[in-house]
Design an enzyme around this catalytic site. Structure first.
Site, mmCIF file in Angstrom:
data_model
loop_
_atom_site.group_PDB
_atom_site.id
_atom_site.type_symbol
_atom_site.label_atom_id
_atom_site.label_comp_id
_atom_site.label_asym_id
_atom_site.label_seq_id
_atom_site.Cartn_x
_atom_site.Cartn_y
_atom_site.Cartn_z
ATOM 1 N N ASP A 35 0.837 -1.198 0.000
ATOM 2 C CA ASP A 35 0.000 0.000 0.000
ATOM 3 C C ASP A 35 0.878 1.256 0.000
ATOM 4 O OD1 ASP A 35 -2.737 1.183 0.424
ATOM 5 O OD2 ASP A 35 -1.771 1.920 2.255
ATOM 6 N N GLU A 85 1.217 -0.575 -5.067
ATOM 7 C CA GLU A 85 0.220 0.461 -5.283
ATOM 8 C C GLU A 85 0.994 1.765 -5.304
ATOM 9 O OE1 GLU A 85 -3.496 2.909 -3.368
ATOM 10 O OE2 GLU A 85 -1.672 2.417 -2.280
#
Length: 559
Positions: free
Chosen positions: A206, A271
Site C-alpha cells: 500500500d 500500489e
C-alpha cells in the site's frame, strides 16, 4: 504456456480477484465481512476462473480507515477472525488452485500501534519518537511544521500534548513511519517472513511510493498547489518531499530480497500513484514484480486515448522486463460500471455529491460499456486485476445518505468529497434476506434495491448476465494462454481497422472494441469466439460500445 496457477512466475499472466474484506461475505452476522466468510465463498472465485485473490487488510486495527490503520501486522482483528481462520483460508485457496496475496501497509501505522503509544509517552528527541516523523511547530510552536496537506483533507500534521507535531499523510489516526530508522526496516522484513511462513503467495504494498521522505534539515513547504497521492506529476522526477522519491527504491529492494529467499518465488505488486514513466522504475528486475496501472483506469473511453495508454504501458513494462497490469476498478475509486458512462467533463467526485439526483449517467450505455471494458481488459497481455462485484456489473452506489458514510475522506474534507463508500457496499449473493446473502443480519452499509437483480443467485443461470460473460471470458483467456497468449505476447494493432475501433491481436486472440458512434463490421473470415453483445443481437457487426473476441489466424494486416 502452461496454466499460470502452476508456473513459477504465475503473476505475469494471472487474473487476480480483489477482496475488500469488510464487504465480501459475513459469516457471523455482525455486519462486517470476515475471513471465514471469504473461505466459504472461495469456490465462487475459483469457478469464475481467477488465479489468485488479493485480500485487503484484516489485521488488528481500530478501523478508522477500514483496516488500513494497522495496530499489529501479525495479529488478525477479532472482527475478522483469528490466525487459525487465516491459515484455513490460505489452505482452502490452495486446494482450489488459487494463490493468496495480502496487503502490507508500510507507510504508516495506527495510532494504537505499540510503537506509537510508546512514542507518545517518550520525550521529544527520544529514539521511540524517531520511528515516526515528529517535529516542532513553526513560530511559537502552535503552527504545523509545514503546509503539507493530508490526502484525506486538511493539514497533514497533528499536535500532541507536549507541543510537538507528528506527520500523517492520510488520517490523523495513521501516523507516518520514518523508514530511515533501522528498526522500521527490520520489523517489516520480519512481518513479511511471518506471513510467508504461513503460506501466502505474495504481497501488495500500500502507498509504495510514500515510504521515503526528505527529512534531513528544514522541511520544505509545497505552496497552494499540493500534489496528493493521485498521480504525482512528472515535474518532480523523484525529488518531491514525500511522494515517489528516488530513495524509495532501496526499500523496495529490501522487500524483494526477503521474498526471493522463498521457493517458489512470491509475487510483489506496488500500489503507486506515481506518473507512468516513474512507476515503471518500481518494477526493475531487483525491485517489485508489478505495479498497478492506474493510467489505464483513468483513461477516457475513447479509442485514441486507450490505444495511447496501452502502447505506453506495454513499452514501459517491456523496458524493465515486468509484466504489464490492467485494472478498471478497486476499493478507492468510483466503480467503472458507472464511471465509464459519466458524461464528458463530469468529475466522479462531483457526481457523487449529487447523490445520483442529476442525470449524468445513461444506464443503457453504462451496461454496454462495462461489458465491452471487461473484454478489453481481459484480452490485453499481462496480468488483470478484478475488483469484487465487477463480475456482477455492480454500479457505484452514489446516493448513500450522509448518516451512513464511514470513509474518513468525507469528514476530513468537511463534506467536499463524499468518499469511497459507494464502491464498498457489501456484495449481493442472493435476491432475498436482510443483506442479500452477504450475512445473516444487516450489512455495515445499506444495499440498494437494484442489487437484487444483480446478485450472484439472480445471474448464475442467466446466459446474458455479466457473471456469465466473465466466466466465459476467463475460461477462453486461459485456453488462449495455454497456446501462446501471455504477458510477453506481442500486441499488434490491425492497420485496416476503421476509425474509432480498438482492433488488436495478442497471441492467439484478436479483440475488437467499437468506440465509434456507429456500427462496425466484424471480419468475416472467422466467427466471433465471444461478444459483449446480448443474445439476439444481429451477428457480423458491433454496435457502439460493444466488443468481440475472434481467433487470431492469418489474413490480418498489422499496423
Amino acid at each position: 504456456m502452461s496454466d499460470p496457477r502452476t508456473t513459477e512466475q504465475w503473476w505475469r499472466t494471472a487474473v487476480v480477484y480483489q477482496i475488500y474484506i469488510r464487504s465480501f461475505s459475513d459469516s457471523d452476522g455482525d455486519g462486517l465481512g470476515d475471513l471465514p466468510g471469504i473461505t466459504a465463498r472461495l469456490p465462487h472465485i475459483a469457478d469464475l476462473g481467477a488465479d489468485a485473490v488479493w485480500i485487503t487488510p484484516f489485521y488488528r486495527s481500530p478501523m478508522h480507515d477500514g483496516g488500513y490503520d494497522v495496530a499489529d501486522h501479525r495479529a488478525v482483528d477479532p472482527r475478522f477472525g483469528t490466525l487459525d481462520d487465516a491459515d484455513d483460508l490460505i489452505g482452502r485457496a490452495h486446494e482450489l488452485g488459487l494463490r493468496v496475496i495480502i496487503d502490507i501497509v508500510p507507510n504508516h501505522t495506527s495510532d494504537q500501534h505499540a510503537w506509537f503509544e510508546e512514542a507518545l509517552t517518550a520525550p521529544p528527541g527520544s529514539d521511540s519518537r524517531s520511528r515516526y516523523v515528529f517535529r516542532d511547530g513553526q513560530g511559537d510552536g502552535t503552527e504545523p511544521p509545514t503546509d503539507w496537506q493530508s490526502v484525506f483533507g486538511g493539514p497533514a500534521w497533528r499536535r500532541v500534548p507536549d507541543g510537538q507535531w507528528y506527520l500523517h499523510l492520510f488520517g490523523p489516526h495513521q501516523p507516518d513511519l520514518d523508514w530511515s530508522h533501522p528498526e522500521v526496516r527490520a520489523d517489516f522484513e520480519d512481518i513479511l517472513r511471518f506471513w510467508l511462513d504461513r503460506g501466502v503467495d505474495g504481497f501488495r504494498f500500500d502507498v509504495a511510493h510514500g515510504m521515503a521522505k526528505d527529512l534531513v534539515g528544514p522541511l520544505r513547504d509545497l505552496g497552494p498547489a499540493q500534489v496528493h497521492h493521485r498521480i504525482v506529476g512528472d515535474g518532480w522526477q523523484g525529488d518531491h518531499p514525500f511522494w515517489d522519491r528516488d530513495d524509495v527504491h532501496a526499500l523496495l529492494r529490501g522487500f524483494r530480497r526477503v521474498t526471493d529467499a522463498y521457493t517458489p518465488p512470491r509475487a510483489t505488486v506496488a500500489e503507486s500513484w506515481a506518473a507512468l514513466d516513474r512507476r515503471a522504475l518500481y518494477t526493475r528486475p531487483d525491485e517489485l514484480h508489478q505495479a498497478f496501472n492506474f493510467d489505464f483506469l483513468n483513461t477516457p473511453w475513447r479509442a485514441d486515448a486507450l490505444r495511447a495508454t496501452i502502447d505506453r504501458s506495454l513499452a514501459l513494462a517491456a523496458g524493465t522486463g515486468a509484466a504489464p497490469t490492467w485494472v478498471l476498478s478497486n476499493h478507492d475509486v468510483v466503480r467503472h460500471a458507472s464511471r465509464l458512462a459519466l458524461f464528458d467533463g463530469v468529475d466522479p467526485d462531483d457526481w457523487l455529491l449529487t447523490d445520483g439526483r442529476t442525470p449524468h449517467i445513461d444506464l443503457v450505455r453504462a451496461a454496454c460499456r462495462a461489458r465491452a471494458a471487461a473484454l478489453l481488459l481481459l484480452a490485453l497481455p499481462g496480468a488483470a486485476y478484478l475488483y469484487q462485484g465487477e463480475e456482477l456489473g455492480l454500479p457505484e452506489v452514489a446516493d448513500l445518505p450522509a448518516d451512513v458514510l464511514q470513509d474518513p475522506v468525507h469528514d476530513r474534507s468537511a463534506g467536499r468529497r463524499k468518499g469511497r463508500d459507494g464502491c464498498r457496499v457489501p456484495l449481493p449473493w442472493s435476491a432475498t434476506g436482510p443483506s442479500l446473502g452477504f450475512g445473516p443480519g444487516p450489512a455495515w452499509l445499506p444495499q440498494p434495491p437494484s442489487y437484487r437483480s444483480l446478485s450472484v443467485e439472480a445471474q448464475h443461470l442467466d446466459p446474458d448476465s455479466m457473471l456469465a460473460l466473465y466466466r466465459r471470458a476467463l475460461a477462453l483467456r486461459h485456453t488462449c494462454m495455454s497456446t501462446g497468449t501471455g504477458a510477453d505476447a506481442p500486441l499488434r494493432w490491425q492497420s485496416d481497422s476503421a476509425p474509432g475501433l480498438l482492433d488488436f491481436r495478442a497471441g492467439d486472440l484478436r479483440c475488437v472494441v467499437n468506440l465509434s458512434d456507429g456500427p462496425a463490421r466484424l471480419p468475416t473470415d472467422r466467427p466471433p469466439l465471444l461478444t459483449s453483445a446480448l443474445s439476439g443481437t444481429p451477428g457480423g457487426r458491433l454496435l457502439p460500445d460493444e466488443a468481440a473476441w475472434l481467433g487470431a489466424g492469418g489474413g490480418e494486416t498489422e499496423a
